[in-house]
Scaffold this active site. Structure first.
Site, mmCIF file in Angstrom:
data_model
loop_
_atom_site.group_PDB
_atom_site.id
_atom_site.type_symbol
_atom_site.label_atom_id
_atom_site.label_comp_id
_atom_site.label_asym_id
_atom_site.label_seq_id
_atom_site.Cartn_x
_atom_site.Cartn_y
_atom_site.Cartn_z
ATOM 1 N N LYS A 132 0.837 -1.218 0.000
ATOM 2 C CA LYS A 132 0.000 0.000 0.000
ATOM 3 C C LYS A 132 0.863 1.256 0.000
ATOM 4 O O LYS A 132 0.628 2.188 -0.764
ATOM 5 C CB LYS A 132 -0.921 0.001 1.222
ATOM 6 C CG LYS A 132 -1.637 1.321 1.431
ATOM 7 C CD LYS A 132 -2.396 1.377 2.735
ATOM 8 C CE LYS A 132 -1.567 1.649 3.949
ATOM 9 N NZ LYS A 132 -1.427 3.031 4.369
ATOM 10 N N ASN A 133 1.848 1.287 0.871
ATOM 11 C CA ASN A 133 2.611 2.531 1.014
ATOM 12 C C ASN A 133 3.497 2.823 -0.199
ATOM 13 O O ASN A 133 3.786 3.979 -0.488
ATOM 14 C CB ASN A 133 3.435 2.516 2.306
ATOM 15 C CG ASN A 133 2.537 2.679 3.526
ATOM 16 O OD1 ASN A 133 1.373 3.036 3.397
ATOM 17 N ND2 ASN A 133 3.076 2.403 4.701
ATOM 18 N N CYS B 54 -3.783 8.067 9.976
ATOM 19 C CA CYS B 54 -4.060 7.430 11.260
ATOM 20 C C CYS B 54 -3.640 8.351 12.390
ATOM 21 O O CYS B 54 -2.616 9.025 12.304
ATOM 22 C CB CYS B 54 -3.287 6.124 11.362
ATOM 23 S SG CYS B 54 -4.113 4.746 10.578
ATOM 24 N N ARG C 65 1.990 14.253 13.365
ATOM 25 C CA ARG C 65 2.763 13.824 12.194
ATOM 26 C C ARG C 65 3.015 15.014 11.288
ATOM 27 O O ARG C 65 2.325 15.225 10.304
ATOM 28 C CB ARG C 65 2.026 12.697 11.465
ATOM 29 C CG ARG C 65 1.875 11.482 12.346
ATOM 30 C CD ARG C 65 1.077 10.394 11.678
ATOM 31 N NE ARG C 65 1.810 9.681 10.669
ATOM 32 C CZ ARG C 65 1.309 8.642 10.005
ATOM 33 N NH1 ARG C 65 0.095 8.233 10.247
ATOM 34 N NH2 ARG C 65 2.039 8.032 9.087
ATOM 35 N N ASP D 54 6.999 19.061 8.104
ATOM 36 C CA ASP D 54 7.995 20.137 7.984
ATOM 37 C C ASP D 54 9.202 19.740 7.128
ATOM 38 O O ASP D 54 9.731 20.559 6.375
ATOM 39 C CB ASP D 54 8.452 20.585 9.380
ATOM 40 C CG ASP D 54 8.974 19.439 10.220
ATOM 41 O OD1 ASP D 54 8.276 18.414 10.312
ATOM 42 O OD2 ASP D 54 10.086 19.544 10.768
ATOM 43 N N ASP E 65 5.006 -0.019 11.980
ATOM 44 C CA ASP E 65 3.708 -0.510 11.513
ATOM 45 C C ASP E 65 3.442 -1.962 11.925
ATOM 46 O O ASP E 65 2.376 -2.500 11.647
ATOM 47 C CB ASP E 65 3.607 -0.391 9.982
ATOM 48 C CG ASP E 65 3.365 1.044 9.548
ATOM 49 O OD1 ASP E 65 3.193 1.913 10.418
ATOM 50 O OD2 ASP E 65 3.370 1.301 8.331
ATOM 51 N N ARG F 62 -8.624 0.357 5.280
ATOM 52 C CA ARG F 62 -7.762 1.310 4.583
ATOM 53 C C ARG F 62 -6.528 0.624 4.015
ATOM 54 O O ARG F 62 -5.956 1.090 3.027
ATOM 55 C CB ARG F 62 -7.283 2.389 5.558
ATOM 56 C CG ARG F 62 -8.368 3.291 6.043
ATOM 57 C CD ARG F 62 -7.808 4.299 6.983
ATOM 58 N NE ARG F 62 -6.772 5.057 6.303
ATOM 59 C CZ ARG F 62 -6.243 6.177 6.755
ATOM 60 N NH1 ARG F 62 -6.663 6.670 7.895
ATOM 61 N NH2 ARG F 62 -5.314 6.790 6.095
HETATM 62 C C1 UD1 Z 1 5.176 6.272 6.509
HETATM 63 C C2 UD1 Z 1 4.104 5.234 6.379
HETATM 64 C C3 UD1 Z 1 3.641 4.766 7.753
HETATM 65 C C4 UD1 Z 1 4.831 4.330 8.583
HETATM 66 C C5 UD1 Z 1 5.913 5.390 8.603
HETATM 67 C C6 UD1 Z 1 7.183 4.929 9.299
HETATM 68 C C7 UD1 Z 1 2.985 5.881 4.341
HETATM 69 C C8 UD1 Z 1 1.769 6.455 3.704
HETATM 70 N N1 UD1 Z 1 2.973 5.808 5.674
HETATM 71 O O1 UD1 Z 1 4.590 7.387 7.150
HETATM 72 O O2 UD1 Z 1 2.727 3.703 7.571
HETATM 73 O O3 UD1 Z 1 4.388 4.113 9.908
HETATM 74 O O4 UD1 Z 1 6.262 5.753 7.270
HETATM 75 O O5 UD1 Z 1 7.693 3.802 8.690
HETATM 76 O O6 UD1 Z 1 3.905 5.459 3.675
HETATM 77 N N2 UD1 Z 1 8.524 13.540 10.768
HETATM 78 C C9 UD1 Z 1 8.791 14.861 11.052
HETATM 79 N N3 UD1 Z 1 8.664 15.765 10.033
HETATM 80 C C10 UD1 Z 1 8.308 15.405 8.777
HETATM 81 C C11 UD1 Z 1 8.041 14.053 8.490
HETATM 82 C C12 UD1 Z 1 8.155 13.131 9.512
HETATM 83 O O7 UD1 Z 1 9.107 15.206 12.169
HETATM 84 O O8 UD1 Z 1 8.220 16.280 7.906
HETATM 85 C C13 UD1 Z 1 8.658 12.516 11.838
HETATM 86 C C14 UD1 Z 1 7.340 11.814 12.150
HETATM 87 O O9 UD1 Z 1 6.571 12.541 13.086
HETATM 88 C C15 UD1 Z 1 7.833 10.499 12.710
HETATM 89 C C16 UD1 Z 1 9.108 10.231 11.890
HETATM 90 O O10 UD1 Z 1 9.499 11.490 11.365
HETATM 91 O O11 UD1 Z 1 8.202 10.644 14.059
HETATM 92 C C17 UD1 Z 1 8.942 9.231 10.763
HETATM 93 O O12 UD1 Z 1 7.848 9.593 9.972
HETATM 94 P P1 UD1 Z 1 7.769 9.256 8.417
HETATM 95 O O13 UD1 Z 1 8.776 8.217 8.074
HETATM 96 O O14 UD1 Z 1 7.759 10.511 7.648
HETATM 97 O O15 UD1 Z 1 6.336 8.610 8.309
HETATM 98 P P2 UD1 Z 1 5.319 8.773 7.135
HETATM 99 O O16 UD1 Z 1 6.044 8.908 5.828
HETATM 100 O O17 UD1 Z 1 4.305 9.776 7.469
#
Ligand code: UD1
Length: 430
Positions: free
Chosen positions: A22-23, A117, A122, A125, A305, A397
């Site tokens: 999915k991701n 979720c 999340r 930035d 996950d 989802r």
């Molecule tokens: C993706 C996956 C999610 C998985 C996660 C971690 C998708 C749609 N979702 O989420 O299922 O749980 O990777 O493997 O692919 N962060 C920041 N700033 C940012 C972006 C992230 O501080 O701009 C932090 C987040 O709060 C978190 C960490 O970085 O603590 C990792 O997040 P991230 O890898 O970005 O997760 P997602 O891409 O949202």
């Protein structure tokens, strides 16, 4: 509202076929609009988040031809509008991938701030920092992220935190920026590699995906491709933990065993037997599970996950285990639900201390989010008596035919939509 009703206590036996990731699919679908030629994507999981994203893409003018449940043709040449906002897209976090895709191709985009979720704050930035570093003007107004650039320029970007989303989003925009972009401290998840492979198959020039430095040389145009999405490691892991928790023997097919190494390692530690094949993994459990410790980390660490599913297994393992969540701060919301099924878990900060109990007992529980919802289903399959899982919307989802696949493995589970159906199931299994 639909529910899952489960009569626990049956070990899962047999084979299960895993769908596309999915991701990875969410990012690949968004990236598919970056060419004006027709892109064909196969091994698409037929789950709600994917269908919401496809609808949003259609709304801005992309031509979507659903060849079948798992195959889609996309043509981005008809896109008129670079503003993506509707009540559904706000609910999926991966809507942010349209930012990188549209900004890369059209040098402007406006996308509803993502939801997803509720597993903690999340932010995005890092995504925005990347776009700004490439010369884009980025503002947030009226619930939308608006980005535009006269010239999107390649640059050197260091990500302060390892982020899957930011890595992929910046990679997409950079694929069509002018000159060279280097992303340091990049995420190494298999789906980052899959998206890079997909973009390269469209003519992008991306090297190093899967390591922590990704180098991208922007190209002016991308072209058509046919691409098959990698198997979903989280769906696969979920079935592996379901086999472990129920004391079963399951062959999980259509997987890349290398992507499952962290999961496999933990299952060995808790006492399961694992057999690895080229594209399958067999999990054998005699139901006697041992304590262990686990910390979630970016790939190749143990995936966040898979944390709730792992905790459910440890909840019925002998001794005291700990689960440390280091990625998201609010990912233990299922603990209260599991406690209602007899688990003995105490959460202190980002650590869950789990005292294994002999067994779970069936109860009525709520799925608090996608993966936690799947974990509660596993608990229900292992439990004594009947479990009802509410809010299965979340589970749908990300899991295609979850209850069907579990039922084919011998799990007593049904999706019901009325009290009558619920009572009928209970009569049937008691
Ligand atoms: C993706 C996956 C999610 C998985 C996660 C971690 C998708 C749609 N979702 O989420 O299922 O749980 O990777 O493997 O692919 N962060 C920041 N700033 C940012 C972006 C992230 O501080 O701009 C932090 C987040 O709060 C978190 C960490 O970085 O603590 C990792 O997040 P991230 O890898 O970005 O997760 P997602 O891409 O949202």
């Amino acid at each position: 509202m639909d529910q899952y009703v489960i009569k626990g206590g049956n070990p899962l036996y047999g084979e299960v076929e895993i769908g596309g990731a999915k991701n990875a699919a969410l990012a690949i679908l968004a990236a598919a609009i970056m060419t004006d030629e027709t892109v064909t994507i196969e091994n698409l999981p037929n789950v709600r988040d994917i269908n919401v994203l496809l609808q949003a893409m259609e709304q801005i003018g992309a031509k979507i031809e659903r060849v079948n449940a798992h195959k889609v043709k996309i043509n981005g040449s008809f896109i008129q509008d670079v503003s993506v906002d509707n009540e559904f897209i706000r609910k999926i976090r991966a809507s942010y991938y349209l930012l990188g895709a549209l900004l890369g191709k059209y040098k402007k985009a406006a996308v509803a701030l993502p939801g997803g979720c509720d597993i903690g704050s999340r932010p995005i930035d890092l995504h925005l920092k990347g776009f700004r570093a490439m010369g884009a003007q980025v503002d947030i107004a009226h619930g939308l992220v608006e980005a535009s650039a006269d010239h999107l320029m390649g640059t050197h970007i260091y990500l302060d935190k390892v982020s899957v989303g930011a890595t992929i989003n910046i990679m997409m925009a950079a694929a069509m920026a002018e000159g060279k972009t280097v992303i340091e401290n990049a995420a190494k998840e298999p789906h980052v590699v899959d998206v890079a492979n997909f973009l390269n198959s469209m003519g992008a020039n991306i090297r190093g995906a899967g390591t922590d430095v990704i180098r991208i040389v922007g190209v002016e145009k991308l072209h058509k491709t046919e691409y098959s999405i990698i198997p979903d490691q989280i769906e696969a892991g979920t079935f592996m933990f379901a086999a472990a928790a129920t004391g079963g023997d399951v062959m999980v097919k259509n997987v890349i065993p290398k992507h499952l190494e962290a999961t496999t390692a933990k299952l060995l530690e808790v006492g399961c037997i694992i057999e690895e094949f080229d594209d399958a993994v067999r999990v054998i459990s005699n139901g006697r599970l041992q304590r262990t410790q686990v910390t979630t980390l970016p790939y190749p660490g143990f995936p966040t996950d898979m944390q709730p599913q792992m905790a459910v297994v440890l909840g019925i393992a002998e001794g005291t285990s700990t689960v440390t969540e280091s990625i998201f701060e609010n990912r233990f919301k299922y603990v209260d639900e599991l406690t209602r099924m007899g688990a003995d878990i105490k959460v202190e900060g980002n650590i869950a201390i789990i005292n294994g109990v002999k067994k779970y007992t069936g109860a009525r529980v709520n799925a608090p989010d996608l993966r936690a919802g799947a974990a509660l289903v596993i608990a229900g399959l292992a439990a004594e008596g009947v479990t009802i899982v509410d809010d299965i919307y979340y589970i749908e989802r990300g899991y295609e035919g979850f209850e069907t696949k579990l039922a084919e493995l011998g799990g007593k589970i049904e999706r019901v939509s009325s009290e009558r159906e619920l009572q009928k199931f209970i009569m049937k299994v008691s």
